[in-house]
Design an enzyme around this catalytic site. Structure first.
Site, mmCIF file in Angstrom:
data_model
loop_
_atom_site.group_PDB
_atom_site.id
_atom_site.type_symbol
_atom_site.label_atom_id
_atom_site.label_comp_id
_atom_site.label_asym_id
_atom_site.label_seq_id
_atom_site.Cartn_x
_atom_site.Cartn_y
_atom_site.Cartn_z
ATOM 1 C CG LEU A 176 -0.366 0.158 2.629
ATOM 2 C CD1 LEU A 176 -0.009 1.589 2.986
ATOM 3 C CD2 LEU A 176 -1.346 -0.384 3.632
ATOM 4 C CD GLU A 178 2.625 6.673 4.978
ATOM 5 O OE1 GLU A 178 2.518 7.877 5.265
ATOM 6 O OE2 GLU A 178 3.535 5.949 5.410
ATOM 7 C CB ALA A 281 10.735 15.691 -12.523
ATOM 8 C CB VAL A 283 11.937 18.782 -4.329
ATOM 9 C CG1 VAL A 283 10.876 18.228 -3.381
ATOM 10 C CG2 VAL A 283 13.063 19.405 -3.553
ATOM 11 N N GLY A 284 12.619 15.301 -5.026
ATOM 12 C CA GLY A 284 13.191 14.061 -4.469
ATOM 13 C C GLY A 284 12.120 13.268 -3.738
ATOM 14 N N GLY A 286 10.450 11.082 -0.788
ATOM 15 C CA GLY A 286 10.568 10.969 0.665
ATOM 16 C C GLY A 286 9.768 9.776 1.130
ATOM 17 C CB CYS A 289 9.187 2.491 2.719
ATOM 18 S SG CYS A 289 8.268 2.054 4.201
HETATM 19 N N1 LIG Z 1 4.214 3.101 5.921
HETATM 20 C C1 LIG Z 1 3.932 2.490 4.788
HETATM 21 O O1 LIG Z 1 3.259 3.044 3.934
HETATM 22 C C2 LIG Z 1 4.409 1.103 4.517
HETATM 23 C C3 LIG Z 1 5.246 0.437 5.403
HETATM 24 N N2 LIG Z 1 5.660 -0.845 5.141
HETATM 25 C C4 LIG Z 1 6.485 -1.567 6.104
HETATM 26 O O2 LIG Z 1 5.629 -1.970 7.182
HETATM 27 C C5 LIG Z 1 6.343 -1.943 8.433
HETATM 28 C C6 LIG Z 1 5.597 -1.055 9.404
HETATM 29 O O3 LIG Z 1 5.583 0.252 8.896
HETATM 30 P P1 LIG Z 1 4.660 1.382 9.552
HETATM 31 O O4 LIG Z 1 3.313 0.825 9.825
HETATM 32 O O5 LIG Z 1 4.792 2.571 8.676
HETATM 33 O O6 LIG Z 1 5.418 1.620 10.932
HETATM 34 P P2 LIG Z 1 4.942 2.485 12.180
HETATM 35 O O7 LIG Z 1 6.148 3.019 12.808
HETATM 36 O O8 LIG Z 1 3.843 3.424 11.775
HETATM 37 O O9 LIG Z 1 4.248 1.402 13.157
HETATM 38 C C7 LIG Z 1 4.965 0.385 13.771
HETATM 39 C C8 LIG Z 1 4.377 0.167 15.166
HETATM 40 O O10 LIG Z 1 4.973 -0.997 15.741
HETATM 41 C C9 LIG Z 1 5.021 -0.795 17.156
HETATM 42 N N3 LIG Z 1 5.966 -1.745 17.757
HETATM 43 C C10 LIG Z 1 7.293 -1.851 17.528
HETATM 44 N N4 LIG Z 1 7.801 -2.889 18.233
HETATM 45 C C11 LIG Z 1 6.777 -3.451 18.929
HETATM 46 C C12 LIG Z 1 6.672 -4.547 19.822
HETATM 47 N N5 LIG Z 1 7.726 -5.280 20.128
HETATM 48 N N6 LIG Z 1 5.462 -4.827 20.362
HETATM 49 C C13 LIG Z 1 4.378 -4.074 20.059
HETATM 50 N N7 LIG Z 1 4.410 -3.024 19.199
HETATM 51 C C14 LIG Z 1 5.603 -2.721 18.631
HETATM 52 C C15 LIG Z 1 5.440 0.648 17.293
HETATM 53 O O11 LIG Z 1 5.098 1.153 18.568
HETATM 54 C C16 LIG Z 1 4.643 1.307 16.147
HETATM 55 O O12 LIG Z 1 3.400 1.844 16.600
HETATM 56 C C17 LIG Z 1 7.756 -1.471 8.079
HETATM 57 O O13 LIG Z 1 8.574 -2.588 7.921
HETATM 58 C C18 LIG Z 1 7.572 -0.757 6.746
HETATM 59 O O14 LIG Z 1 8.751 -0.821 5.967
HETATM 60 C C19 LIG Z 1 5.242 -1.504 4.031
HETATM 61 C C20 LIG Z 1 4.404 -0.912 3.132
HETATM 62 C C21 LIG Z 1 3.908 0.444 3.300
HETATM 63 O O1 LIG Z 2 6.849 0.232 1.231
HETATM 64 C C1 LIG Z 2 6.272 1.288 1.349
HETATM 65 O O2 LIG Z 2 6.318 2.008 2.343
HETATM 66 C C2 LIG Z 2 5.460 1.856 0.231
HETATM 67 O O3 LIG Z 2 6.289 2.865 -0.401
HETATM 68 C C3 LIG Z 2 5.653 3.590 -1.452
HETATM 69 O O4 LIG Z 2 4.510 4.271 -0.968
HETATM 70 P P1 LIG Z 2 4.617 5.709 -0.259
HETATM 71 O O5 LIG Z 2 5.999 5.929 0.235
HETATM 72 O O6 LIG Z 2 3.505 5.766 0.709
HETATM 73 O O7 LIG Z 2 4.290 6.788 -1.370
HETATM 74 P P2 LIG Z 2 4.607 6.953 -2.928
HETATM 75 O O8 LIG Z 2 3.376 7.386 -3.583
HETATM 76 O O9 LIG Z 2 5.295 5.791 -3.489
HETATM 77 O O10 LIG Z 2 5.596 8.198 -2.926
HETATM 78 C C4 LIG Z 2 6.889 8.116 -2.363
HETATM 79 C C5 LIG Z 2 7.643 9.406 -2.641
HETATM 80 O O11 LIG Z 2 7.958 9.529 -4.031
HETATM 81 C C6 LIG Z 2 7.506 10.777 -4.525
HETATM 82 N N1 LIG Z 2 7.141 10.616 -5.956
HETATM 83 C C7 LIG Z 2 6.251 9.652 -6.325
HETATM 84 C C8 LIG Z 2 5.945 9.469 -7.654
HETATM 85 C C9 LIG Z 2 6.548 10.263 -8.635
HETATM 86 O O12 LIG Z 2 6.311 10.133 -9.866
HETATM 87 N N2 LIG Z 2 7.436 11.218 -8.237
HETATM 88 C C10 LIG Z 2 7.760 11.407 -6.903
HETATM 89 O O13 LIG Z 2 8.583 12.265 -6.587
HETATM 90 C C11 LIG Z 2 6.324 11.149 -3.630
HETATM 91 O O14 LIG Z 2 6.041 12.508 -3.678
HETATM 92 C C12 LIG Z 2 6.846 10.670 -2.287
HETATM 93 O O15 LIG Z 2 7.718 11.628 -1.734
HETATM 94 C C13 LIG Z 2 5.192 2.608 -2.518
HETATM 95 O O16 LIG Z 2 4.480 3.326 -3.525
HETATM 96 C C14 LIG Z 2 4.297 1.524 -1.925
HETATM 97 O O17 LIG Z 2 3.958 0.571 -2.925
HETATM 98 C C15 LIG Z 2 5.050 0.831 -0.795
HETATM 99 O O18 LIG Z 2 4.210 -0.142 -0.186
#
Ligand SMILES: NC(=O)C1=CN([C@@H]2O[C@H](COP(=O)(O)OP(=O)(O)OC[C@H]3O[C@@H](n4cnc5c(N)ncnc54)[C@H](O)[C@@H]3O)[C@@H](O)[C@H]2O)C=CC1
Ligand SMILES: O=C(O)[C@H]1O[C@H](OP(=O)(O)OP(=O)(O)OC[C@H]2O[C@@H](n3ccc(=O)[nH]c3=O)[C@H](O)[C@@H]2O)[C@H](O)[C@@H](O)[C@@H]1O
Length: 485
Positions: A176, A178, A281, A283-284, A286, A289
């Site tokens: 997914l 964000e 394109a 500013v980079g 963010g 992940c």
């Molecule tokens: N944020 C995103 O859009 C995406 C993230 N991911 C991956 O999913 C994973 C989670 O990412 P987020 O949900 O963004 O992280 P997050 O930082 O928002 O949530 C992680 C939660 O785990 C909790 N936690 C950590 N250790 C714990 C423990 N031992 N027991 C209970 N709770 C614990 C923390 O308190 C925190 O609330 C990462 O590996 C990330 O790379 C994958 C796809 C999309």
């Molecule tokens: O592993 C993850 O955390 C997730 O990382 C990204 O999702 P996300 O970081 O939420 O957002 P993106 O829409 O991918 O954008 C990432 C960054 O790239 C930038 N971006 C995106 C697209 C683009 O054409 N140009 C660009 O600069 C966005 O502004 C943002 O700063 C991936 O799109 C997800 O598939 C993945 O699950």
């Protein structure tokens, strides 16, 4: 009740799911499972009480379009949020590990390798509290073979236990994004599930397949070996990040030649083999992940002595850092090589639109560069709180500089008043709707406009009177001459 036939007449039944980690992934993913599968009870646990309290309140801890609606429909019925990790482990058939895996900042692999301490601590909690058969699912993004470490910890508990303990570890990475999380979860391009080839492994895979099959078409649920699944997640993010660095590298060529990066991206993306997505394109990139996952891939390659492959992927990060720096440098140079004491309006602090998340936002890095030049920043973002902005900037600079140089505004017109420049750092739709002529009249002159998100047309902004700098397009005289060598 979800029942799976595995071909041998045996069935693995998933009635209760626990997710450890109530963050951006755990919360929305479990809300969607609860919504689509009323027969399954889903409990999301976290050690962070404040976060769990927020999940149980009217003000959810994360902003995602459509999330609140789904949570309100299921919460208290088959969706629960709790800090009682041991009980949630005991009662579950299937446990998602959905905790953070940030870049490690200490010891071996510092600045590159993912920090797996949270994943390991969950594995240890499961080993300590589990009392029967469990399917343990890596939802967090992890390096290849992380499942092996989790299994070692669990098998040790199994050997020492008198209970009927058995464990299967699956990989089920999340894709997914964000801002579109609920849409992505409701209609994913694919769901990926990796597991062992053994009969027990395949039974566990089938059980998880069946959970998703409540709403995801079967041909979109891919099953693979565990290691392929783990690696695919890192590679998917690396490919996405690579596209952004590729087009950003082209943006620099455009600025120097008079080509326009939007036109180039369109022309290139029309080729079906290349495709038009992810060619904006900017500013980079963010977000929490892309950088950490590309670095994790680079670290993996280095560990495998694949130095040329490591260099190749590291280039994606090099270009991203350079793009941020280049943009900040352009601001300084266009403002007569000094920004010291000048008010600069920063529009956008989130790492992308439709989210309040600021993790690794390019806005932090551009702001830091400008603060090093002693600019006075007037920051506005429609979804990021002042506290959050200050925390991020204090971590990158110092409390003293933030107190001296940063003011946060809740009105963009006030932020722009008396400023020497407006700088667009997030692609919020509302930025397109402002009355920039009104802002221009209230600014210091000459007034400049820096578009780091390709939201505006040069001619529209120049017509107001601004001096314009946009990523990937050259000043008018270069565009007209078209050839500068
Ligand atoms: N944020 C995103 O859009 C995406 C993230 N991911 C991956 O999913 C994973 C989670 O990412 P987020 O949900 O963004 O992280 P997050 O930082 O928002 O949530 C992680 C939660 O785990 C909790 N936690 C950590 N250790 C714990 C423990 N031992 N027991 C209970 N709770 C614990 C923390 O308190 C925190 O609330 C990462 O590996 C990330 O790379 C994958 C796809 C999309
Ligand atoms: O592993 C993850 O955390 C997730 O990382 C990204 O999702 P996300 O970081 O939420 O957002 P993106 O829409 O991918 O954008 C990432 C960054 O790239 C930038 N971006 C995106 C697209 C683009 O054409 N140009 C660009 O600069 C966005 O502004 C943002 O700063 C991936 O799109 C997800 O598939 C993945 O699950």
């Amino acid at each position: 009740m979800t029942e799976i036939a595995n071909g041998n007449g045996d069935q693995t039944v998933v009635r209760r799911i626990t997710c450890v980690g109530a963050g951006y992934v755990g919360g929305p993913t479990c809300a969607m499972i609860a919504y689509k599968s009323p027969q399954i009870t889903v409990t999301v646990v976290d050690m962070n009480k404040e976060r769990i309290d927020a999940w149980n309140s009217d003000s959810l801890p994360i902003f995602e379009p459509g999330l609140e609606d789904v949570v309100m429909k299921c919460r208290g019925t088959n969706l629960f949020f709790s800090t009682d990790v041991p009980e949630a482990i005991r009662s579950a058939d299937l446990i998602f590990i959905s905790v953070n895996t940030p870049t490690k900042m200490y010891g071996k692999g510092a600045g590159m390798a993912p920090d797996l301490k949270y994943v390991e601590s969950v594995a240890r909690s499961i080993a300590e509290h589990a009392q029967g058969p469990k399917i343990v699912v890596e939802k967090s993004t992890v390096p290849v073979k992380a499942a092996e470490s989790i299994l070692s910890i669990l098998e040790d508990a199994q050997r020492r236990s008198n209970n009927n303990l058995t464990f299967q570890v699956l990989s089920n990475p999340e894709f997914l994004a964000e801002g579109t999380a609920m849409r992505d979860l409701a209609s994913p391009d694919r769901v990926l599930i990796g597991g062992e080839d053994s009969e027990e492994g395949q039974r566990a895979v089938a059980a998880l397949v069946n959970v998703y099959a409540s709403w995801v078409p079967r041909d979109r649920i891919l099953t693979t070996k565990t290691w392929s699944s783990e690696l695919s997640k890192l590679v998917a993010n690396a490919f996405l990040a690579q596209r952004i660095s590729s087009i950003n590298s082209v943006s620099a060529i455009c600025e120097a030649t008079g080509a326009d990066v939007r036109e180039v991206a369109k022309a290139v993306g029309c080729d079906e083999r290349i495709g038009s997505n992810f060619l904006n394109a900017s500013v980079g990139f963010g977000g929490s992940c892309f950088q950490k996952d590309v670095l994790s891939l680079v670290y993996l390659c280095e560990s495998l002595h694949l130095d040329k492959v490591a260099d190749y992927w590291n280039g994606v990060i090099t270009i991203n850092n350079w793009q941020r720096r280049r943009f900040a440098d352009a601001i300084v140079s266009e403002l007569f090589n000094t920004v010291a004491g000048k008010k600069i309006a920063i529009f956008g602090f989130a790492f992308k639109k439709s989210t309040g998340d600021t993790r690794e936002s390019s806005a932090i890095h551009v702001s830091k560069h400008l603060m090093e030049e002693e600019a006075r920043l007037a920051v506005y973002d429609p979804a990021v709180t002042e506290k959050q902005m200050r925390q991020e900037l204090v971590m990158e600079t110092s409390e003293k500089s933030v107190n001296k140089l940063v003011t946060v505004f809740s009105d963009p017109y006030e932020a722009a008043k008396d400023a020497h420049a407006i700088v667009i750092l997030t692609e919020w739709e509302e930025f397109k709707t402002y009355d920039y002529a009104r802002m221009y009249n209230a600014m210091s002159h000459p007034a400049a406009f820096f578009d780091g998100r390709l939201l505006f047309k040069r001619k529209d902004i120049e017509a107001i009177g601004f001096h314009f700098f946009g990523i990937g397009s050259a000043p008018s005289h270069l565009s007209e001459v078209g050839y500068i060598l």
